[in-house]
Structure formats: C-alpha cells, structure tokens
Design a protein around this motif. Structure first.
Motif, PDB file in Angstrom:
ATOM      1  N   LEU A 171       0.815  -1.219   0.000  1.00 37.44           N
ATOM      2  CA  LEU A 171       0.000   0.000   0.000  1.00 37.44           C
ATOM      3  C   LEU A 171       0.847   1.267   0.000  1.00 37.44           C
ATOM      4  O   LEU A 171       0.414   2.312  -0.508  1.00 37.44           O
ATOM      5  CB  LEU A 171      -0.923   0.011   1.228  1.00 37.44           C
ATOM      6  CG  LEU A 171      -2.204  -0.824   1.119  1.00 37.44           C
ATOM      7  CD1 LEU A 171      -2.846  -0.993   2.493  1.00 37.44           C
ATOM      8  CD2 LEU A 171      -3.193  -0.173   0.157  1.00 37.44           C
ATOM      9  N   LEU A 172       2.046   1.197   0.558  1.00 37.21           N
ATOM     10  CA  LEU A 172       2.901   2.381   0.652  1.00 37.21           C
ATOM     11  C   LEU A 172       3.299   2.940  -0.713  1.00 37.21           C
ATOM     12  O   LEU A 172       3.739   4.086  -0.806  1.00 37.21           O
ATOM     13  CB  LEU A 172       4.162   2.068   1.480  1.00 37.21           C
ATOM     14  CG  LEU A 172       3.947   1.965   2.992  1.00 37.21           C
ATOM     15  CD1 LEU A 172       5.182   1.411   3.681  1.00 37.21           C
ATOM     16  CD2 LEU A 172       3.585   3.329   3.584  1.00 37.21           C
ATOM     17  N   ASP A 173       3.120   2.147  -1.775  1.00 40.65           N
ATOM     18  CA  ASP A 173       3.413   2.645  -3.124  1.00 40.65           C
ATOM     19  C   ASP A 173       2.444   3.751  -3.534  1.00 40.65           C
ATOM     20  O   ASP A 173       2.801   4.663  -4.279  1.00 40.65           O
ATOM     21  CB  ASP A 173       3.326   1.500  -4.147  1.00 40.65           C
ATOM     22  CG  ASP A 173       4.455   0.499  -3.988  1.00 40.65           C
ATOM     23  OD1 ASP A 173       5.501   0.896  -3.450  1.00 40.65           O
ATOM     24  OD2 ASP A 173       4.263  -0.664  -4.375  1.00 40.65           O
ATOM     25  N   ASN A 174       1.191   3.665  -3.051  1.00 44.86           N
ATOM     26  CA  ASN A 174       0.151   4.613  -3.464  1.00 44.86           C
ATOM     27  C   ASN A 174      -0.459   5.427  -2.330  1.00 44.86           C
ATOM     28  O   ASN A 174      -1.154   6.411  -2.585  1.00 44.86           O
ATOM     29  CB  ASN A 174      -0.993   3.858  -4.159  1.00 44.86           C
ATOM     30  CG  ASN A 174      -0.542   3.157  -5.423  1.00 44.86           C
ATOM     31  OD1 ASN A 174       0.270   3.679  -6.174  1.00 44.86           O
ATOM     32  ND2 ASN A 174      -1.057   1.967  -5.654  1.00 44.86           N
ATOM     33  N   VAL A 175      -0.212   5.016  -1.098  1.00 41.05           N
ATOM     34  CA  VAL A 175      -0.846   5.666   0.051  1.00 41.05           C
ATOM     35  C   VAL A 175       0.215   6.160   1.032  1.00 41.05           C
ATOM     36  O   VAL A 175       1.122   5.416   1.400  1.00 41.05           O
ATOM     37  CB  VAL A 175      -1.817   4.699   0.772  1.00 41.05           C
ATOM     38  CG1 VAL A 175      -2.506   5.401   1.947  1.00 41.05           C
ATOM     39  CG2 VAL A 175      -2.859   4.153  -0.198  1.00 41.05           C
ATOM     40  N   SER A 176       0.087   7.397   1.464  1.00 40.10           N
ATOM     41  CA  SER A 176       0.984   7.963   2.473  1.00 40.10           C
ATOM     42  C   SER A 176       0.853   7.172   3.770  1.00 40.10           C
ATOM     43  O   SER A 176      -0.255   6.788   4.158  1.00 40.10           O
ATOM     44  CB  SER A 176       0.601   9.423   2.722  1.00 40.10           C
ATOM     45  OG  SER A 176       1.006   9.852   4.000  1.00 40.10           O
ATOM     46  N   PRO A 177       1.968   6.907   4.466  1.00 37.27           N
ATOM     47  CA  PRO A 177       1.880   6.170   5.733  1.00 37.27           C
ATOM     48  C   PRO A 177       1.022   6.896   6.769  1.00 37.27           C
ATOM     49  O   PRO A 177       0.350   6.272   7.583  1.00 37.27           O
ATOM     50  CB  PRO A 177       3.342   6.074   6.192  1.00 37.27           C
ATOM     51  CG  PRO A 177       4.059   7.168   5.466  1.00 37.27           C
ATOM     52  CD  PRO A 177       3.352   7.274   4.155  1.00 37.27           C
ATOM     53  N   TYR A 178       1.020   8.227   6.706  1.00 40.87           N
ATOM     54  CA  TYR A 178       0.256   9.036   7.668  1.00 40.87           C
ATOM     55  C   TYR A 178      -1.247   8.935   7.383  1.00 40.87           C
ATOM     56  O   TYR A 178      -2.055   8.809   8.306  1.00 40.87           O
ATOM     57  CB  TYR A 178       0.722  10.489   7.604  1.00 40.87           C
ATOM     58  CG  TYR A 178       2.230  10.613   7.589  1.00 40.87           C
ATOM     59  CD1 TYR A 178       2.975  10.398   8.751  1.00 40.87           C
ATOM     60  CD2 TYR A 178       2.920  10.908   6.398  1.00 40.87           C
ATOM     61  CE1 TYR A 178       4.364  10.468   8.728  1.00 40.87           C
ATOM     62  CE2 TYR A 178       4.303  10.978   6.372  1.00 40.87           C
ATOM     63  CZ  TYR A 178       5.017  10.760   7.538  1.00 40.87           C
ATOM     64  OH  TYR A 178       6.387  10.824   7.517  1.00 40.87           O
ATOM     65  N   VAL A 179      -1.601   8.961   6.087  1.00 42.85           N
ATOM     66  CA  VAL A 179      -3.000   8.787   5.709  1.00 42.85           C
ATOM     67  C   VAL A 179      -3.455   7.360   6.038  1.00 42.85           C
ATOM     68  O   VAL A 179      -4.572   7.138   6.511  1.00 42.85           O
ATOM     69  CB  VAL A 179      -3.208   9.081   4.204  1.00 42.85           C
ATOM     70  CG1 VAL A 179      -4.638   8.748   3.784  1.00 42.85           C
ATOM     71  CG2 VAL A 179      -2.884  10.532   3.890  1.00 42.85           C
ATOM     72  N   MET A 180      -2.571   6.396   5.787  1.00 41.24           N
ATOM     73  CA  MET A 180      -2.902   5.001   6.058  1.00 41.24           C
ATOM     74  C   MET A 180      -3.237   4.785   7.540  1.00 41.24           C
ATOM     75  O   MET A 180      -4.190   4.084   7.879  1.00 41.24           O
ATOM     76  CB  MET A 180      -1.735   4.084   5.660  1.00 41.24           C
ATOM     77  CG  MET A 180      -2.124   2.608   5.609  1.00 41.24           C
ATOM     78  SD  MET A 180      -0.705   1.494   5.382  1.00 41.24           S
ATOM     79  CE  MET A 180       0.057   2.181   3.921  1.00 41.24           C
ATOM     80  N   LEU A 181      -2.459   5.412   8.415  1.00 38.15           N
ATOM     81  CA  LEU A 181      -2.714   5.293   9.853  1.00 38.15           C
ATOM     82  C   LEU A 181      -4.074   5.871  10.225  1.00 38.15           C
ATOM     83  O   LEU A 181      -4.817   5.284  11.015  1.00 38.15           O
ATOM     84  CB  LEU A 181      -1.610   6.003  10.641  1.00 38.15           C
ATOM     85  CG  LEU A 181      -0.267   5.273  10.742  1.00 38.15           C
ATOM     86  CD1 LEU A 181       0.810   6.221  11.262  1.00 38.15           C
ATOM     87  CD2 LEU A 181      -0.380   4.055  11.650  1.00 38.15           C
ATOM     88  N   VAL A 182      -4.405   7.044   9.632  1.00 37.08           N
ATOM     89  CA  VAL A 182      -5.690   7.680   9.924  1.00 37.08           C
ATOM     90  C   VAL A 182      -6.849   6.798   9.457  1.00 37.08           C
ATOM     91  O   VAL A 182      -7.806   6.557  10.202  1.00 37.08           O
ATOM     92  CB  VAL A 182      -5.782   9.070   9.257  1.00 37.08           C
ATOM     93  CG1 VAL A 182      -7.203   9.621   9.378  1.00 37.08           C
ATOM     94  CG2 VAL A 182      -4.789  10.034   9.903  1.00 37.08           C
ATOM     95  N   VAL A 183      -6.754   6.298   8.221  1.00 33.70           N
ATOM     96  CA  VAL A 183      -7.818   5.458   7.665  1.00 33.70           C
ATOM     97  C   VAL A 183      -7.924   4.143   8.436  1.00 33.70           C
ATOM     98  O   VAL A 183      -9.023   3.719   8.828  1.00 33.70           O
ATOM     99  CB  VAL A 183      -7.569   5.173   6.166  1.00 33.70           C
ATOM    100  CG1 VAL A 183      -8.584   4.168   5.625  1.00 33.70           C
ATOM    101  CG2 VAL A 183      -7.624   6.465   5.366  1.00 33.70           C
ATOM    102  N   SER A 241      -2.937   9.998  15.132  1.00 35.31           N
ATOM    103  CA  SER A 241      -2.605   9.904  13.703  1.00 35.31           C
ATOM    104  C   SER A 241      -3.141  11.114  12.944  1.00 35.31           C
ATOM    105  O   SER A 241      -2.474  11.662  12.060  1.00 35.31           O
ATOM    106  CB  SER A 241      -3.182   8.618  13.100  1.00 35.31           C
ATOM    107  OG  SER A 241      -2.647   7.480  13.736  1.00 35.31           O
ATOM    108  N   MET A 242      -4.357  11.545  13.297  1.00 39.85           N
ATOM    109  CA  MET A 242      -4.958  12.725  12.660  1.00 39.85           C
ATOM    110  C   MET A 242      -4.162  13.988  12.985  1.00 39.85           C
ATOM    111  O   MET A 242      -3.975  14.852  12.120  1.00 39.85           O
ATOM    112  CB  MET A 242      -6.404  12.893  13.132  1.00 39.85           C
ATOM    113  CG  MET A 242      -7.350  11.831  12.616  1.00 39.85           C
ATOM    114  SD  MET A 242      -9.012  12.003  13.318  1.00 39.85           S
ATOM    115  CE  MET A 242      -9.746  10.435  12.873  1.00 39.85           C
ATOM    116  N   VAL A 243      -3.692  14.094  14.216  1.00 38.86           N
ATOM    117  CA  VAL A 243      -2.894  15.256  14.626  1.00 38.86           C
ATOM    118  C   VAL A 243      -1.606  15.313  13.809  1.00 38.86           C
ATOM    119  O   VAL A 243      -1.217  16.368  13.295  1.00 38.86           O
ATOM    120  CB  VAL A 243      -2.576  15.202  16.139  1.00 38.86           C
ATOM    121  CG1 VAL A 243      -1.568  16.283  16.511  1.00 38.86           C
ATOM    122  CG2 VAL A 243      -3.852  15.359  16.957  1.00 38.86           C
TER     123      VAL A 243
END
Length: 288
Positions: free
Chosen positions: A29-41, A189-191
């Motif tokens: 997933l890290l190829d297309n998704v930011s690790p920070y966004v991934m944590l939030v989702v 994660s959102m912060v």
C-alpha cells in the motif's frame, strides 16, 4: 492445561498471524498511500467499528478506565507510527526481525513499569537476541539506515505496550480498552497528518481490498484477541507467542514479495528465534 489457557494461546497465535500478514499489505500500500493517511484510515475506521460493537459497554467508562485506555493508545500509536513510516525504507523481512528485538527490551520495560528487576535468564536472552539483531543489521555501519532506526523505536514501543497492556487488561473490560486505545491511536494519527505534507491516497480496487483487510483482520480483530489472551497468560508468555509474528512476516516477505534471503538475515533470524525459545526454557533450567 485449562480450557481458558488453550483459548488464550489460540487467540494470541491468531492475532500474531494477522499482524504478520499486515507487513505484506502495508508494504504494498505504501506505493500509493501515504503512511500518515494510512494510519488515519486504518485506525479511524477501526475505532468506528469498535464503537458500534461496544456501544453499550462504553457507558461503563470511568476515569481510571479512560486513563488506562489512553496510555495504552499512546504506546500503540508509537508502535504503529514507527512501523508504518519505517517500512518505507526497508524490507518486510528485515523490519520484522529487527522489531522482534523487543524481546531484549521486555525485561527493562518490566523494570520501568512494574518495578521488577530483570532476572539472570532475562539478561542472557537479551544478549543472545541482541547478537541476532547485529547480524541482521549487517557487518558494517554502512548497512544501517533510517528504516532500522524506525524499527528499533518500534521494538521499544512494542515492549512497553505489551507490559502496559498486560497490566491493564487484567483490571478493566477488554472491549472498552480496545475502543479507547484504537481511538487514541486514530486521534494522534490525525494530529500528525496536520503537520506533514505527504497526503497521497491513490486507491485501486486491490488497494481497497488491502485496506479493508488491514482495518478488520489486522486491527479490529487482533486487539480483541490479544487483550483476551493477556487476561489468561503472563506477559512473558504473551510476548513469546507474539514474537512469532516476526518469523511469519519475514517468511511471507521472502515468499510473497520475493525479498532477498541473505546469509546475515538467516543467521540473525535463527539466533532471534532461538532467543524466543530460550526465554521460556532458561528460567526453568536455572531453577533446577
């Protein structure tokens, strides 16, 4: 062996399998998704699912439960933040085996949180495990990189999380603790997302499936299983069972993602696995 203890072993082993498989999905997933966004989702949706499941129990929350759940959530966030961000810079097999070095840190986490001094067997196992980590890191400082630093920090948070979870899971309702720790991780994660520039989120059908797998089978379910297991077995035994996550993840990385299988990885991984087994056997041997 009591039925509850067998169920606890099975719960912890199942959680271990799903957490191991998470390495593969997160890495892809890290190829297309930011690790920070991934944590939030991942943790945001998991927390919503848990709130729906345990909505009636949440009325029982008191100040002590709230404090316990938030503390667990802070260390859980530290563990998953360093894991997810760190996996950008290294392979799943290397990452999983370095993170497994939390077994070195468990005795010191006990000392810090429970005020319990590490035993001779704890020190011996820690030294052996450390040797294994050095093999994985390589023979020279040139092979030590940013991903390794994140993985070592993840191991530290993991050790602290295991001891703290073992302490609170015996006192409070596991469902309530689950909601509180996952919600705390989602909030933190959102912060963090507010302060970073990487907001990539390009999700294909395959990525969507992987995210659903992460949210349900690698987040919502495992935390319930782990807190249940920790109610019925010791933190040391829990730590040993959970440690097999690294072996499974390393194997999956090599088989599924075709990551390199080096001699250093083999030797270091073997030493670390040996240290897991020794952590259970050595205390009994020394008591004879």
């Amino acid at each position: 062996m009591k039925k509850e203890k067998i169920q606890a072993f099975l719960a912890l082993f199942t959680a271990t399998f799903f957490w191991a498989s998470a390495y593969i999905f997160v890495k892809q997933l890290l190829d297309n998704v930011s690790p920070y966004v991934m944590l939030v989702v991942r943790f945001g949706l998991a927390s919503l699912i848990l709130i729906v499941i345990y909505n009636k129990r949440l009325l029982q929350i008191n100040l002590e439960m709230l404090k316990a759940g938030i503390i667990m959530g802070v260390f859980l966030f530290g563990e998953f933040f360093t894991f997810t961000v760190g996996l950008q810079y290294t392979t799943t097999s290397r990452s999983s085996l370095i993170i497994a070095s939390y077994i070195i840190l468990l005795p010191f986490a006990y000392l810090l949180i429970m005020r319990k001094r590490p035993s001779l067997s704890d020190i011996i196992v820690s030294i052996i495990c450390m040797i294994g980590v050095f093999f994985i890191l390589g023979n020279d400082l040139g092979s030590f990189h940013l991903g390794d630093i994140y993985c070592i920090l993840c191991a530290l948070f993991y050790a602290l999380y295991i001891v703290i979870s073992s302490k609170y899971s015996r006192r409070y309702d596991s469902g309530i603790l689950n909601v509180l720790q996952v919600s705390t991780t989602a909030t933190l994660s959102m912060v963090v997302l507010l302060f970073v520039k990487d907001h990539r989120f390009y999700v294909t059908f395959r990525d969507g499936f992987q995210l659903i797998y992460l949210i349900i089978l690698c987040t919502t379910l495992p935390f319930f299983l782990i807190l249940y297991g920790m109610k019925h077995v010791s933190a040391t035994t829990s730590g040993i069972l959970l440690s097999f996550e690294s072996v499974m993840a390393a194997f999956m990385g090599i088989m599924v993602l075709h990551e390199p299988f080096t001699l250093n990885l083999f030797i270091g991984g073997t030493i670390i696995i040996f240290s897991f087994i020794l952590s259970e056997l050595l205390p009994k041997i020394l008591k004879r």
